[in-house]
Design an enzyme around this catalytic site. Structure first.
Site, short mmCIF file in Angstrom:
data_model
loop_
_atom_site.label_atom_id
_atom_site.label_comp_id
_atom_site.label_asym_id
_atom_site.label_seq_id
_atom_site.Cartn_x
_atom_site.Cartn_y
_atom_site.Cartn_z
N ASP A 162 0.59 4.16 3.12
CA ASP A 162 0.18 2.08 2.80
C ASP A 162 -0.84 1.45 2.33
O ASP A 162 -1.86 2.29 3.32
CB ASP A 162 0.65 1.45 3.96
CG ASP A 162 1.19 0.19 3.74
OD1 ASP A 162 1.35 -0.15 2.44
OD2 ASP A 162 1.43 -0.79 4.05
N ASP A 205 -2.72 9.08 3.98
CA ASP A 205 -2.52 7.66 4.80
C ASP A 205 -1.59 7.43 3.86
O ASP A 205 -1.93 7.84 2.82
CB ASP A 205 -3.25 7.00 4.92
CG ASP A 205 -2.80 5.59 5.09
OD1 ASP A 205 -2.46 5.05 6.10
OD2 ASP A 205 -3.64 4.60 4.62
#
Ligand SMILES: [Mg+2]
Length: 262
Positions: free
Chosen positions: A15, A13
């Site tokens: 952010d 991922d």
């Protein structure tokens, strides 16, 4: 994680794992470079539909990271549901437009169309909402790139694409026929088709990353450098691994001591 545990496929991922907004998370770029140097495949999975492939690559490069062609966005997952020649009304940014065109679908500025795709856009307004809603009244299906209600902005939570999808669905009288991004089936199918059945998802949230790992059948590694903090534990799905950040998730390199702040 011990050296024997390190999988070949890492779905990371962005952010909360690689960066927080504009700020890099210390050590993450070096950890990714190390995994790549060791021959692992690092896949960058983002629910942000606004990025074109080139824009996402440029942002990674600005953080000292190379994607090596392994970047997947919710726009790409949404476009995997289209067929060539299908007519599409896009509410969204260049990332959605690029993915729709790559699928061979035809973009129209108003209905009737086969499909309305809604992705995040800061230009969302009443006229856009009306055009999308009328296309749905005319029988179009509704695809949401993702339904994240909010995302962290520089000074608080900003409205996410789920907020725009809710407006279009309400005005159009039709719930989304498909949601494309993490943790939903289109993104799961895209990752599994490209990278196979075994890997790890590294993320900062149980609701997207943890559920995404479970849907993929991959292990879940939670990092505390984003949304979920120590005070939120335990979470469901429970992670197989837990670390302060990506750098501290990896097994230590023999002869190299991590020091506080690394
Ligand atoms: Mg995140």
């Amino acid at each position: 994680m011990t050296a024997a545990d390190v999988p070949a496929i890492w779905v990371v991922d962005l952010d909360g794992v690689v960066w927080r907004g504009r700020e890099p998370i210390p050590g993450s770029a070096a950890a990714i470079a190390r995994l790549q140097a060791e021959g692992r495949t690092v896949v960058f999975a983002s629910n942000n539909s606004a990025y074109t492939a080139a824009e996402l690559e440029a942002k990674l490069n600005a953080h000292g990271i190379r994607s090596l062609g392994h970047a997947v966005t919710s726009s790409m997952a949404a476009s995997s549901l289209l067929h060539p020649g299908e007519t599409v009304l896009v509410v969204g940014e260049a990332g959605v437009v690029e993915a729709v065109q790559a699928a061979g679908a035809e973009i129209r500025s108003e209905g009737p169309v086969d499909t309305v795709i809604v992705g995040i856009t800061r230009r969302f307004d009443y006229a856009m909402l009306r055009t999308a809603a009328r296309a749905l009244h005319g029988g179009a299906r509704l695809i949401a790139t993702n339904t994240d209600s909010t995302f962290p902005g520089p000074d608080g939570l900003d409205p996410g694409n789920g907020s725009l999808v809710a407006a279009v669905a309400t005005a159009g009288g039709r719930q989304p026929d498909a949601v494309a991004g993490k943790p939903h089936a289109p993104m799961v199918d895209l990752i599994q088709a490209r990278y196979g059945p075994v890997g790890v998802v590294v993320g900062d949230r149980d609701d997207t990353d943890g559920r995404f790992a479970r849907a993929l059948g991959y292990d879940f590694a939670l990092v505390l450098s984003g949304v979920v903090t120590e005070a939120d534990l335990p979470i469901d799905p429970a992670p197989r691994w837990l670390a302060a950040d990506l750098a501290h998730l990896l097994p230590p390199v023999p002869g190299y001591e991590l020091t506080p702040g690394d």
